[in-house]
Design an enzyme around this catalytic site. Structure first.
Site, PDB file in Angstrom:
ATOM      1  N   PHE A  82       0.815  -1.232   0.000  1.00  0.00           N
ATOM      2  CA  PHE A  82       0.000   0.000   0.000  1.00  0.00           C
ATOM      3  C   PHE A  82       0.840   1.270   0.000  1.00  0.00           C
ATOM      4  CE2 PHE A  82       1.000  -0.169   4.459  1.00  0.00           C
ATOM      5  CZ  PHE A  82       0.845   1.116   4.957  1.00  0.00           C
ATOM      6  N   LYS A  83       2.086   1.162   0.465  1.00  0.00           N
ATOM      7  CA  LYS A  83       2.917   2.374   0.561  1.00  0.00           C
ATOM      8  C   LYS A  83       3.212   2.967  -0.808  1.00  0.00           C
ATOM      9  CE  LYS A  83       4.656   0.917   4.984  1.00  0.00           C
ATOM     10  NZ  LYS A  83       5.709   0.407   5.818  1.00  0.00           N
ATOM     11  N   ASP A  84       3.120   2.145  -1.866  1.00  0.00           N
ATOM     12  CA  ASP A  84       3.324   2.669  -3.221  1.00  0.00           C
ATOM     13  C   ASP A  84       2.345   3.804  -3.522  1.00  0.00           C
ATOM     14  OD1 ASP A  84       5.367   0.847  -3.987  1.00  0.00           O
ATOM     15  OD2 ASP A  84       3.888  -0.695  -4.468  1.00  0.00           O
TER      16      ASP A  84
END
Length: 519
Positions: free
Chosen positions: A116-118
Site C-alpha cells: 500500500f505504501k506505493d
C-alpha cells in the site's frame, strides 16, 4: 477561489506552515506532527458527487482540498497524480474484491512493490519533485526500513533529477523479496546500505544524523516515513473509495454507514480514516493489530505504553513499538488541544508509558474498536479464506466478515483475515459510534470493508506457514536474476560517519552538476 490550507503542530509550539512546509518537514520543530489548522466539512451533495469518482479522482479532490491551488494549480496537480499512478498494474489503481459471505477486500497493493505504501509515496515523491524543480533545489531522502517503506520510497524517487535517496536495510531481517526489491534498483540517485543489525539498531545512525540540525539544513535532508502529512492525505482516499464501493445507496437519510477494518502498525491508515470521518465520511473504524498490541491496549484500556520488546510475527510490517500517528488522533479527540497533546506525548517520550485521561479514552473507544490477533489466528484465517474463496491473503490483510449474530453460540472475532471463530465468552467489548450512530452488539447489517495493505506474493513464508502454496508473479521471480548493489555496514564500522560521508558526497555532486549546467 481556493484559499491556502495552513498546517500547525499537534504540540502547538512550532510556526504554522503551508502544505509545502509540511511536506518537507516530517516532524514539526517542537517534535509534534503537522495537522490542518481547520478541517473542511464535506456536505451530502459533495459526497454524492464524489461517489462516482475513480480512486485517482478521489486522490485529486482530496489533495486539491488540502493543498490549495495557489501552491499547485489544479491542472498541475492532476498531472502529478496521473504520473504517480502510471506504473500501477491494475487499471483502477485500487481494486475491491467481493468474496463470499459479504467479505469486501480493498486491494491497496497493485503498485510496483506490491504494498500500500506505493500509493502515498508515489504521490509524495511527485509533489517533492514539483517544488524542488521550481526552486532548483536538491534534497537527500534518508530512510531506515524494516522492509516495505524502503522499496516503495526507492521506486517513487528512482531517477528523479532533484532527489537522492539513501536506504538502510537490516541485513537478514527483511524477506528475500523485500531486500531484492531494494538492491536491484541501479539508478544513480539510489544508495542502499545493508546493515548488520535489526531495524532499531539501524535507526541509531539516522537519528544521530538528524539530531545535527545544522548538518540537516546544510544538506537538505528529509525522511519519508509514515508521519509525513502528504502520506496521510493520500491514504484518506482509501477510506472514501472503500465507502463508495461498499455503501448500498446514497439515497437514504442519514447516509448509510460502512465499517472499515484497518490493519496497522504506525497508525497512518487509522489516522487517515479518522480524519476522513471527521470531515464527513460516515465510516466506523475497527483497527486490527498483531500481538504488538499497543494500539489495542490504548483503545481497550487507555494504556498507551511500550511492551518489553517488539515480538516477531508473520505480519512483520506491523511489528512496531511506537505508533507515531496516534498523536494526531489524540490531538483531534482532545478538540485540537495542543497543551494536552504535548503533555501526553512528552510524558510518553520520558517514561514510555501513559494512561490516557478518562475523557480522552472514552472518546477514543467511541470512535474506534480494536482487535489483536495471534500468528495462529492469522494462518488459520489465511487457510479458511483460501478454502472458501480460493483467495490468498497476505498476513497483514485484515478481512473481516459482516457479523450478524455476534455473541451467539460461536463468538466471532475480526482479525487479520477473514474471520476467526472462538468459543463462547471470548467476545470482547465492542463499543463505538460514528456521526452519532451508536454501535450495538448483536445483529448488524452494516457493510464492511477490509483494507488489504500488501499482496500475499511478498510473504511466501507466511503463506507456507498457513499450509498453502505461494503464487509468485513473474516480476518477483525475475528479481532473483537481476544485478544487485548494496554497500555493507558491518559491526565495527562507524555507521554514523559512513552515512555523513555519503550525504556530503551527494551534496558535492549536486553542486558540481549545477555549476556545469550554468557554465
Amino acid at each position: 477561489a481556493s484559499r491556502i490550507m495552513w498546517y500547525i503542530s499537534t504540540r502547538g509550539m512550532a510556526p504554522r506552515v503551508d502544505f509545502e512546509g509540511a511536506l518537507f518537514s516530517g516532524f514539526a520543530s517542537d517534535g509534534g506532527l503537522f495537522m490542518p489548522e481547520e478541517l473542511p466539512q464535506l456536505d451530502r451533495e459533495t459526497l454524492c458527487q464524489w461517489s462516482a469518482l475513480s480512486y485517482p479522482g478521489l486522490v485529486k479532490e482530496l489533495c486539491a482540498l488540502f493543498i490549495g491551488s495557489e501552491l499547485i494549480p489544479k491542472d498541475d496537480l492532476n498531472d502529478l497524480i496521473d504520473r504517480a499512478f502510471s506504473r500501477f498494474r491494475h487499471r483502477e489503481v485500487v481494486h475491491l474484491s467481493r468474496l463470499r459471505n459479504e467479505l469486501n477486500v480493498l486491494e491497496l497493493w497493485h503498485g510496483v512493490t506490491y504494498a500500500f505504501k506505493d500509493l502515498s509515496l508515489s504521490c509524495t515523491a511527485q509533489f517533492l519533485q514539483y517544488f524542488l524543480e521550481k526552486k532548483e533545489k536538491h534534497v537527500t531522502v534518508v530512510v531506515g526500513t524494516s522492509g516495505d517503506t524502503g522499496s516503495a520510497a526507492i521506486e517513487s524517487v528512482q531517477g528523479a533529477k532533484n532527489m537522492d535517496i539513501i536506504v538502510l536495510l537490516p541485513k537478514g531481517h527483511c524477506t528475500k523479496i523485500q531486500e531484492l526489491q531494494m538492491t536491484t534498483v541501479l539508478k544513480e540517485n539510489v544508495h542502499v546500505f545493508g546493515v548488520e543489525g535489526n531495524s532499531d539498531e539501524l535507526d541509531e545512525p539516522i537519528k544521530a544524523v538528524f539530531a545535527d540540525t545544522a548538518f540537516v539544513k546544510k544538506h537538505n535532508l528529509m525522511s519519508l516515513n509514515s508521519i509525513n502529512w502528504s502520506r496521510i492525505l493520500v491514504q484518506m482516499a482509501h477510506h472514501f473509495f472503500a465507502y463508495f464501493q461498499c455503501a448500498p445507496s446514497l439515497d437514504t437519510h442519514p447516509l448509510p454507514v460502512v465499517e472499515v477494518v484497518v490493519p496497522t502498525g504506525a497508525a497512518g491508515n487509522l489516522a487517515a480514516g479518522y480524519i476522513a470521518q471527521k470531515i464527513g465520511l460516515p465510516i466506523r473504524l475497527v483497527v486490527a493489530v498483531n500481538c504488538n498490541d499497543i494500539i489495542h491496549r490504548t483503545v481497550q484500556q487507555g494504556d498507551f505504553s511500550l511492551s518489553e520488546a517488539v515480538k516477531s510475527t508473520l505480519a512483520s510490517a506491523m511489528d512496531i513499538q511506537v505508533p507515531y500517528n496516534m498523536e494526531r488522533i489524540f490531538w483531534l479527540l482532545s478538540g485540537s488541544d495542543s497543551e494536552v497533546t504535548r503533555a501526553l506525548m512528552e510524558q510518553f517520550e520520558r517514561t514510555q508509558s501513559v494512561n490516557l485521561p478518562k475523557e480522552l479514552h472514552s472518546k477514543l473507544s467511541e470512535v474506534v474498536t480494536s482487535e489483536s490477533v495471534s500468528d495462529e489466528a492469522i494462518t488459520q484465517t489465511m487457510g479458511r479464506c483460501w478454502d472458501e474463496n480460493q483467495y490468498l491473503l497476505c498476513p497483514h490483510s485484515a478481512v473481516a466478515q459482516q457479523e450478524r449474530q455476534e455473541c451467539e453460540q460461536m463468538a466471532v472475532m475480526e482479525c487479520d483475515g477473514c474471520c476467526v471463530k472462538l468459543g463462547p465468552g471470548n467476545c470482547g467489548p465492542r463499543r463505538g459510534s460514528v456521526s452519532g450512530i451508536p454501535r450495538t452488539a448483536g445483529a448488524d447489517s452494516t457493510p464492511r470493508c477490509c483494507l488489504a495493505p500488501a499482496s500475499a506474493a511478498k510473504f511466501p513464508e507466511a503463506v507456507l506457514a498457513a499450509g498453502l502454496n505461494p503464487e509468485t508473479p513473474a516480476e518477483i521471480v525475475a528479481l532473483e536474476h537481476k544485478e544487485t548493489r548494496c554497500t555493507p555496514m558491518r559491526r565495527g564500522d562507524t555507521w554514523t560517519l559512513m552515512l555523513r560521508d555519503t550525504i556530503e558526497d551527494l551534496s558535492r555532486r549536486w553542486k558540481g552538476r549545477v555549476l556545469n549546467a550554468s557554465q
